[in-house]
Write a protein that holds these residues in place. Structure first.
Motif, short mmCIF file in Angstrom:
data_model
loop_
_atom_site.label_atom_id
_atom_site.label_comp_id
_atom_site.label_asym_id
_atom_site.label_seq_id
_atom_site.Cartn_x
_atom_site.Cartn_y
_atom_site.Cartn_z
N LEU A 159 3.98 -59.38 53.12
CA LEU A 159 2.85 -58.56 52.68
C LEU A 159 2.98 -57.11 53.12
O LEU A 159 2.38 -56.22 52.51
CB LEU A 159 1.54 -59.14 53.22
CG LEU A 159 1.06 -60.45 52.59
CD1 LEU A 159 -0.03 -61.07 53.44
CD2 LEU A 159 0.57 -60.20 51.16
N PHE A 160 3.74 -56.89 54.17
CA PHE A 160 3.88 -55.53 54.70
C PHE A 160 5.11 -54.82 54.14
O PHE A 160 5.37 -53.65 54.49
CB PHE A 160 3.94 -55.57 56.23
CG PHE A 160 2.75 -56.26 56.85
CD1 PHE A 160 1.47 -55.86 56.54
CD2 PHE A 160 2.92 -57.32 57.71
CE1 PHE A 160 0.37 -56.48 57.09
CE2 PHE A 160 1.84 -57.97 58.28
CZ PHE A 160 0.55 -57.54 57.96
N PHE A 161 5.88 -55.49 53.27
CA PHE A 161 7.01 -54.83 52.62
C PHE A 161 6.49 -53.96 51.48
O PHE A 161 5.50 -54.32 50.81
CB PHE A 161 7.99 -55.86 52.05
CG PHE A 161 8.81 -56.58 53.10
CD1 PHE A 161 8.83 -56.17 54.41
CD2 PHE A 161 9.56 -57.70 52.75
CE1 PHE A 161 9.58 -56.84 55.37
CE2 PHE A 161 10.31 -58.37 53.69
CZ PHE A 161 10.31 -57.94 55.00
N PRO A 162 7.13 -52.82 51.22
CA PRO A 162 6.68 -51.95 50.13
C PRO A 162 6.62 -52.70 48.80
O PRO A 162 7.58 -53.35 48.39
CB PRO A 162 7.76 -50.86 50.10
CG PRO A 162 8.32 -50.84 51.50
CD PRO A 162 8.28 -52.27 51.96
N GLY A 163 5.47 -52.61 48.15
CA GLY A 163 5.32 -53.19 46.81
C GLY A 163 4.87 -54.63 46.77
O GLY A 163 4.42 -55.10 45.72
N LYS A 231 -7.11 -51.37 44.01
CA LYS A 231 -7.04 -49.91 43.88
C LYS A 231 -5.64 -49.36 44.12
O LYS A 231 -5.42 -48.16 43.98
CB LYS A 231 -8.03 -49.26 44.84
CG LYS A 231 -9.48 -49.59 44.52
CD LYS A 231 -10.44 -48.92 45.47
CE LYS A 231 -11.89 -49.24 45.12
NZ LYS A 231 -12.85 -48.60 46.04
N ARG A 232 -4.73 -50.25 44.50
CA ARG A 232 -3.35 -49.79 44.68
C ARG A 232 -2.69 -49.56 43.33
O ARG A 232 -3.03 -50.19 42.33
CB ARG A 232 -2.55 -50.81 45.49
CG ARG A 232 -2.90 -50.84 46.96
CD ARG A 232 -1.80 -51.48 47.77
NE ARG A 232 -2.12 -51.57 49.18
CZ ARG A 232 -1.27 -52.02 50.09
NH1 ARG A 232 -0.05 -52.42 49.74
NH2 ARG A 232 -1.64 -52.08 51.37
N GLU A 233 -1.69 -48.70 43.33
CA GLU A 233 -0.98 -48.36 42.10
C GLU A 233 -0.22 -49.56 41.57
O GLU A 233 0.39 -50.32 42.33
CB GLU A 233 -0.01 -47.21 42.38
CG GLU A 233 0.76 -46.73 41.16
CD GLU A 233 1.75 -45.63 41.51
OE1 GLU A 233 2.56 -45.28 40.62
OE2 GLU A 233 1.71 -45.14 42.65
N LYS A 234 -0.24 -49.73 40.26
CA LYS A 234 0.50 -50.81 39.61
C LYS A 234 1.95 -50.38 39.46
O LYS A 234 2.27 -49.45 38.72
CB LYS A 234 -0.09 -51.10 38.23
CG LYS A 234 0.59 -52.24 37.47
CD LYS A 234 -0.11 -52.47 36.14
CE LYS A 234 0.55 -53.61 35.38
NZ LYS A 234 -0.12 -53.86 34.08
N LYS A 235 2.83 -51.04 40.21
CA LYS A 235 4.24 -50.63 40.18
C LYS A 235 5.14 -51.79 40.58
O LYS A 235 4.72 -52.73 41.24
CB LYS A 235 4.48 -49.45 41.12
CG LYS A 235 4.12 -49.74 42.58
CD LYS A 235 4.29 -48.50 43.44
CE LYS A 235 3.88 -48.80 44.89
NZ LYS A 235 4.01 -47.61 45.77
N MET A 236 6.39 -51.70 40.18
CA MET A 236 7.43 -52.64 40.60
C MET A 236 8.61 -51.82 41.08
O MET A 236 8.84 -50.71 40.62
CB MET A 236 7.86 -53.54 39.43
CG MET A 236 6.83 -54.59 39.04
SD MET A 236 6.74 -55.98 40.18
CE MET A 236 8.18 -56.92 39.65
#
Length: 286
Positions: A159-163, A231-236
């Motif tokens: 959970l703490f890894f980016p993305g 609210k976090r950005e939608k990204k992969m």
């Protein structure tokens, strides 16, 4: 009764699972010796393990288990190994030679950390690292070595890894139940198995500490951290290799086999998501 005065060999001792296994074994209060196998004994993680009681840090890895076993003073009573990475050929080679050597050398017990197959144990997933675990499992089961196979779901630490947490509201299927396990709990399970082999012999145990829908995960996250993940950005991560992307999609879109209720039948102390996040927050404010 826990075993007394035994020699345990932990491969990947500075990894998440291995280091947790070493730390839990040192809490057993016995005369057991824990041989912590790591590629770099001079690393900070290895040096930290070396300060623990009954721990001997040894240079090596699972590609040459014979070298590690040769440094054990006496018999090897228990071994833990968990192949990592995406090279299936190396994983299979190392797994088979570990099992062969264990049988030839009279190793008392093997604990193999495999993976949760998410309903695809008998199907071809197309993901080499997952298929490699099946080969190793089958080889171990058909051997004459006493064993336990653990099948952990994804680490809660991810959970703490980016993305990773970003993907929950945007990519996880809304009705799919997803599971997680703290790596420290995997290590604790390894410790209990090694200390009580007669009870766990021949068992295949899925490891899950928490399960819930994406909405459940987001609710707990906000309850502990105060953050709304929606609210976090939608990204992969577009820089992932093709194999890693296949693995990520497999994890996101398949429901795990392991169930918390069944895990707790063996290990009633596994942490749920709220406990894990509260513990992480206490150690390092988010």
């Amino acid at each position: 009764m826990s075993s007394q005065g035994k020699n345990f060999v932990i491969f990947g001792a500075t990894g998440k699972q291995g280091s947790a296994a070493v730390q839990w074994l040192t809490k057993s209060g016995t005369d057991n010796i824990i041989y912590a196998i790591t590629r770099d004994p001079s690393s900070a993680k290895a040096q930290s393990l070396a300060t623990l009681p009954h721990v001997q840090v040894i240079q090596g890895d699972s590609s040459d288990p014979e070298k590690a076993f040769a440094q054990v003073n006496g018999t090897v009573d228990g071994v833990f190994f968990a192949p990592v990475g995406f090279d299936a050929k190396d994983q299979i080679k190392e797994g088979k030679q570990m099992i062969d050597l264990a049988g030839k050398s009279g190793v008392g017990y093997l604990v193999f950390s495999s993976t949760d197959f998410s309903g695809h144990r008998e199907d071809v997933t197309g993901i080499e690292a997952i298929e490699a675990k099946k080969v190793i499992e089958d080889y171990l089961i058909s051997s004459f070595v006493k064993y336990t196979i653990l099948r952990p779901v994804g680490f809660l630490e991810n959970l703490f890894f980016p993305g990773y947490a970003d993907a929950i509201p945007h990519f996880w299927p809304r009705q799919l139940i997803k599971s997680g396990i703290a790596s420290s709990d995997i290590g604790r399970a390894v410790s209990e198995v090694l200390l009580n082999p007669a009870y766990f012999e021949g068992k295949i145990i899925g490891l899950s500490g928490y399960e819930g829908s994406p909405q459940d995960w987001m609710h707990v996250w906000e309850k502990v951290t105060g953050e709304d993940l929606r609210k976090r950005e939608k990204k992969m991560n577009s820089e992932m290799s093709e194999e890693k992307m296949k693995m990520l999609k497999f994890i996101m879109f398949n429901e795990n086999d392991a169930r918390v209720e069944r895990t707790r039948a063996f290990f009633p102390w596994v942490m749920d998501l709220q406990t894990f996040l509260e513990d992480a927050k206490a150690r390092k404010p988010m």
